[in-house]
Scaffold this motif. Structure first.
Motif, PDB file in Angstrom:
ATOM      1  N   PRO A 126      16.647   1.588  22.750  1.00 58.71           N
ATOM      2  CA  PRO A 126      16.847   0.240  22.214  1.00 58.71           C
ATOM      3  C   PRO A 126      17.479   0.298  20.827  1.00 58.71           C
ATOM      4  N   ASP A 127      18.057  -0.806  20.390  1.00 58.85           N
ATOM      5  CA  ASP A 127      18.611  -0.875  19.036  1.00 58.85           C
ATOM      6  C   ASP A 127      17.509  -0.728  17.995  1.00 58.85           C
ATOM      7  N   VAL A 128      16.341  -1.285  18.312  1.00 55.98           N
ATOM      8  CA  VAL A 128      15.229  -1.278  17.365  1.00 55.98           C
ATOM      9  C   VAL A 128      13.911  -1.262  18.136  1.00 55.98           C
ATOM     10  N   VAL A 129      12.908  -0.556  17.564  1.00 56.75           N
ATOM     11  CA  VAL A 129      11.550  -0.591  18.092  1.00 56.75           C
ATOM     12  C   VAL A 129      10.710  -1.298  17.035  1.00 56.75           C
ATOM     13  N   LYS A 130      10.148  -2.426  17.414  1.00 52.20           N
ATOM     14  CA  LYS A 130       9.336  -3.230  16.496  1.00 52.20           C
ATOM     15  C   LYS A 130       8.023  -2.504  16.181  1.00 52.20           C
ATOM     16  N   PRO A 131       7.313  -2.907  15.128  1.00 49.69           N
ATOM     17  CA  PRO A 131       6.024  -2.302  14.808  1.00 49.69           C
ATOM     18  C   PRO A 131       5.063  -2.408  15.988  1.00 49.69           C
ATOM     19  N   GLY A 132       4.231  -1.407  16.141  1.00 50.40           N
ATOM     20  CA  GLY A 132       3.248  -1.388  17.218  1.00 50.40           C
ATOM     21  C   GLY A 132       2.968   0.031  17.654  1.00 50.40           C
ATOM     22  N   PRO A 133       2.128   0.201  18.674  1.00 45.18           N
ATOM     23  CA  PRO A 133       1.703   1.547  19.076  1.00 45.18           C
ATOM     24  C   PRO A 133       2.823   2.436  19.612  1.00 45.18           C
ATOM     25  N   SER A 134       3.935   1.869  20.076  1.00 45.54           N
ATOM     26  CA  SER A 134       5.030   2.707  20.587  1.00 45.54           C
ATOM     27  C   SER A 134       6.046   3.062  19.511  1.00 45.54           C
ATOM     28  N   ASN A 135       5.862   2.559  18.300  1.00 44.27           N
ATOM     29  CA  ASN A 135       6.815   2.832  17.226  1.00 44.27           C
ATOM     30  C   ASN A 135       6.658   4.262  16.719  1.00 44.27           C
ATOM     31  N   PRO A 136       7.728   5.067  16.781  1.00 42.60           N
ATOM     32  CA  PRO A 136       7.654   6.466  16.338  1.00 42.60           C
ATOM     33  C   PRO A 136       7.348   6.643  14.853  1.00 42.60           C
ATOM     34  N   LEU A 137       7.514   5.590  14.034  1.00 40.61           N
ATOM     35  CA  LEU A 137       7.246   5.714  12.599  1.00 40.61           C
ATOM     36  C   LEU A 137       5.793   5.421  12.252  1.00 40.61           C
ATOM     37  N   GLY A 138       5.001   4.994  13.224  1.00 40.85           N
ATOM     38  CA  GLY A 138       3.609   4.686  12.936  1.00 40.85           C
ATOM     39  C   GLY A 138       3.461   3.445  12.080  1.00 40.85           C
ATOM     40  N   THR A 139       2.439   3.424  11.228  1.00 38.92           N
ATOM     41  CA  THR A 139       2.102   2.222  10.457  1.00 38.92           C
ATOM     42  C   THR A 139       2.701   2.177   9.055  1.00 38.92           C
ATOM     43  N   ARG A 140       3.210   3.316   8.560  1.00 33.64           N
ATOM     44  CA  ARG A 140       3.772   3.359   7.207  1.00 33.64           C
ATOM     45  C   ARG A 140       4.985   4.285   7.189  1.00 33.64           C
ATOM     46  N   ALA A 141       5.961   3.931   6.336  1.00 30.41           N
ATOM     47  CA  ALA A 141       7.124   4.790   6.134  1.00 30.41           C
ATOM     48  C   ALA A 141       7.446   4.842   4.644  1.00 30.41           C
ATOM     49  N   ILE A 142       7.685   6.045   4.159  1.00 23.04           N
ATOM     50  CA  ILE A 142       8.082   6.285   2.772  1.00 23.04           C
ATOM     51  C   ILE A 142       9.491   6.870   2.857  1.00 23.04           C
ATOM     52  N   TYR A 143      10.480   6.123   2.354  1.00 20.63           N
ATOM     53  CA  TYR A 143      11.890   6.493   2.498  1.00 20.63           C
ATOM     54  C   TYR A 143      12.339   7.354   1.328  1.00 20.63           C
ATOM     55  N   LEU A 144      13.079   8.421   1.664  1.00 22.68           N
ATOM     56  CA  LEU A 144      13.566   9.371   0.662  1.00 22.68           C
ATOM     57  C   LEU A 144      15.083   9.326   0.592  1.00 22.68           C
ATOM     58  N   ALA A 145      15.643   9.848  -0.470  1.00 22.92           N
ATOM     59  CA  ALA A 145      17.091  10.048  -0.632  1.00 22.92           C
ATOM     60  C   ALA A 145      17.861   8.795  -0.282  1.00 22.92           C
ATOM     61  N   ASP A 146      18.737   8.867   0.730  1.00 20.52           N
ATOM     62  CA  ASP A 146      19.570   7.726   1.099  1.00 20.52           C
ATOM     63  C   ASP A 146      18.861   6.777   2.057  1.00 20.52           C
ATOM     64  N   GLY A 147      17.584   6.993   2.308  1.00 24.14           N
ATOM     65  CA  GLY A 147      16.824   6.104   3.172  1.00 24.14           C
ATOM     66  C   GLY A 147      16.749   6.558   4.618  1.00 24.14           C
TER      67      GLY A 147
END
Length: 193
Positions: A126-147
């Motif tokens: 998909p173009d995007v996976v919305k927040p939820g249990p199937s989201n590979p990023l989990g509940t938090r994301a800390i972006y580094l460098a260019d994001g």
């Protein structure tokens, strides 16, 4: 002395993780469990369970994240000098990055957007996976460098302690939520081999 304390912490964590499973090479999208990218994915049964205490605490440094890739360990050195060590998953062979960068932003319940290379390898993503249990990023994301490089949670906690990601650093849910609250934009991040 700081280096010795960091080495001792990393060695201790490496000893506890000696039985970690190492995944073989596979496609970029394979580590996110997308056989059917539009289907429903349940979280693993133990996803919400509290993790065992695994954060040795010592004194040193200040206000920095140090990622020891070989040891699958992230150490946050607080401004007061306390070291908090967390087990992590790191990039697979050929997907690892090393150097010094900083935190550029943070997001609670982030969306996941597959990269162009992931979409070329699997057009069904998909173009995007919305927040939820199937989201590979989990509940938090800390972006580094260019994001594009991130420290984030995961929908696959069994990958922690392995070389499993496409370059980002995965953490257990409780750990990434704790780190998220302590880390500020601009925090220095050192990624070591």
């Amino acid at each position: 002395m700081k280096l010795l304390a960091l080495f001792a912490t990393a060695l201790l964590l490496f000893t506890f993780q000696a039985q970690a499973q190492i995944y073989g090479p596979y496609d970029d999208y394979g580590d996110y469990g997308y056989g059917d990218p539009y289907g429903s994915y349940e979280p693993p049964p133990d996803y919400g369970e509290p993790m065992p205490e695994h954060r040795p605490r010592t004194r040193s440094g200040g206000g920095t994240i140090v990622i020891a890739t070989r040891e699958h360990t992230l150490v946050f050195i607080t401004p007061r000098g306390e070291q908090l060590a967390y087990p992590i998953a790191v990039g697979r062979e050929g997907k690892q990055w090393y150097g010094t960068t900083h935190v550029v932003s943070k997001r609670k319940h982030p969306e996941w957007r597959p990269t162009a290379s992931m979409r070329r390898k699997n057009p069904r993503l998909p173009d995007v996976v919305k927040p939820g249990p199937s989201n590979p990023l989990g509940t938090r994301a800390i972006y580094l460098a260019d994001g594009l490089l991130r420290i984030h949670g995961t929908n696959d906690p069994s990958s922690i302690g392995t070389n499993a990601s496409s370059g980002c650093f995965r953490m257990y849910r409780d750990d990434v939520e704790e780190l998220y609250e302590m880390v500020r934009t601009g925090t220095r991040v050192i990624v070591q081999r």
